[in-house]
Write an enzyme that holds these catalytic residues in place. Sequence first.
Site, PDB file in Angstrom:
ATOM      1  N   SER A 110     -30.360  57.701  12.484  1.00 33.94           N
ATOM      2  CA  SER A 110     -29.039  57.938  11.899  1.00 33.94           C
ATOM      3  C   SER A 110     -28.408  59.263  12.296  1.00 33.94           C
ATOM      4  CB  SER A 110     -29.131  57.840  10.381  1.00 33.94           C
ATOM      5  OG  SER A 110     -30.087  58.755   9.889  1.00 33.94           O
TER       6      SER A 110
ATOM      7  N   HIS B 221     -29.044  51.250   9.985  1.00 35.18           N
ATOM      8  CA  HIS B 221     -27.840  51.565  10.776  1.00 35.18           C
ATOM      9  C   HIS B 221     -27.644  50.591  11.938  1.00 35.18           C
ATOM     10  CE1 HIS B 221     -26.290  55.337   9.094  1.00 35.18           C
ATOM     11  NE2 HIS B 221     -27.551  55.610   8.806  1.00 35.18           N
TER      12      HIS B 221
ATOM     13  N   LYS C 128     -24.450  49.555   3.864  1.00 42.11           N
ATOM     14  CA  LYS C 128     -23.752  50.094   5.040  1.00 42.11           C
ATOM     15  C   LYS C 128     -22.835  49.001   5.589  1.00 42.11           C
ATOM     16  CE  LYS C 128     -26.848  53.904   5.843  1.00 42.11           C
ATOM     17  NZ  LYS C 128     -28.288  54.066   5.749  1.00 42.11           N
TER      18      LYS C 128
HETATM   19  C1  LIG Z   1     -29.179  54.741   4.734  1.00 37.65           C
HETATM   20  C2  LIG Z   1     -30.589  54.453   5.015  1.00 37.65           C
HETATM   21  C3  LIG Z   1     -31.461  54.118   3.989  1.00 37.65           C
HETATM   22  C4  LIG Z   1     -31.055  54.147   2.539  1.00 37.65           C
HETATM   23  O1  LIG Z   1     -30.286  53.026   2.226  1.00 37.65           O
HETATM   24  P1  LIG Z   1     -29.838  52.806   0.717  1.00 37.65           P
HETATM   25  O2  LIG Z   1     -29.711  51.328   0.602  1.00 37.65           O
HETATM   26  O3  LIG Z   1     -28.534  53.525   0.556  1.00 37.65           O
HETATM   27  O4  LIG Z   1     -30.894  53.372  -0.145  1.00 37.65           O
HETATM   28  C5  LIG Z   1     -32.766  53.790   4.319  1.00 37.65           C
HETATM   29  N1  LIG Z   1     -33.196  53.807   5.594  1.00 37.65           N
HETATM   30  C6  LIG Z   1     -32.381  54.155   6.604  1.00 37.65           C
HETATM   31  C7  LIG Z   1     -32.909  54.154   7.995  1.00 37.65           C
HETATM   32  C8  LIG Z   1     -31.057  54.491   6.351  1.00 37.65           C
HETATM   33  O5  LIG Z   1     -30.260  54.841   7.350  1.00 37.65           O
END
Ligand SMILES: *Cc1c(COP(=O)(O)O)cnc(C)c1O
Length: 400
Positions: free
Chosen positions: A184, A212, A243
Amino acid sequence: MNTRFSQRLQGELDALKAAGTYKYLRHLTSPMAPEVDMEEAGHVIVLSSNNYLGLSDQADVIEAGVAGLQKYGAGTASVRFICGTFAIHRTLEDRIAEFLSMQSALTYVSCWNANTGLFPTIAEEGSTIISDELNHASIIDGCRLATKSKRERYKHSDMSELEGKLRAADPRGPILIVTDGVFSMEGSLANLPAIVQLAKKYNAVTVVDDSHGTGVMGKSGRGTIEHFGLEGQIDIITGTLGKALGGAAGGFVAGSHALIETLIQRSRPQLFSNALPPTVAASSLAAIEYLESHPELVEKLRENTTYFRQGLKKLGFNPLEGESAILPIIVGEPSFAIAMSEQLLKRGLFVTGFGFPVVPEGTARIRVQISAKLTKAEMDRALAAFDEVGREIGVLDRAS
Ligand SMILES: *Cc1c(COP(=O)(O)O)cnc(C)c1O
């Protein structure tokens, strides 16, 4: 109230402010979209949301969420195994499994929850978890909870170091290799083809968190695994619904029937914490269906990302190379990244700066994230703001 304790916390906060690394929350008063209304800065273009496909304010997604709320009410007031599972949870989980070509899937209230539920459950005595050093914080914390397991880290995407750790691991296993699909803060992809080969050679289990990558990578947005044509070759996929897939909240684990059954029986967030609210289950399901029927959104996201990358380069910026929709511009010191994002906000552009400890020291960055819903006019306005700020604070010299 313990005033001494409060004063101590306040002292630490003051130090963050003095160092220029204090994070100020911005308050939005309109839905997440390419342009939003913000209490602190008025009407601005957003280049820092994970709303890659623009589904968070998509009419179908909102309507499904409202219908879910009306049909099921706010929630079950109970954990899943007691009386806390609605039919919409099963429907959503079946759909996630099908979308990712996995046998089965299980949702959690977040991917954070999914990762912290997964690793301690599956990493039993004698196991080894081998993790990329740049993996997401939720993987790191999930691994920390796996106290019975031997835990190893390899340098970011360093396949020979990974192989060394595999060779040294107890072959009685299980041996788990865990990686983000898309990193990310870098915008880069994991070397999944090499990881799959190594996993075969050393009889390891592969775990990919594609938070992502889902909705972004691959021809139809099924993620980094689709991008590499490795469907069916990854053992466990975790991901978020917060996301590209609707942007509300929620996460999942997808894998074999036996894995999902095991998580239902033993994963602590499943046993001791409520399920995804039904409105979120319904809106997330609609987001997946919308993506399946609109694969052109993924193509548009790719076009927009290429356009913005080239625009930044023309101005003299030097974003890190990569194939995802994340364009990090390294500027060095955190205070500099934060100052730059403040200057951009004054010009109507919401883009966040990140410093240590989110990224390694000395590599603070402005992270641009692209959405399929951004118009060319919006991207041109954003590039004009980058141009002005870049000249004004001299970042163009540093960034190139
Ligand atoms: C954003 C992200 C998370 C967290 O996701 P949530 O559903 O908001 O808890 C976990 N792992 C990765 C790789 C992320 O980019």
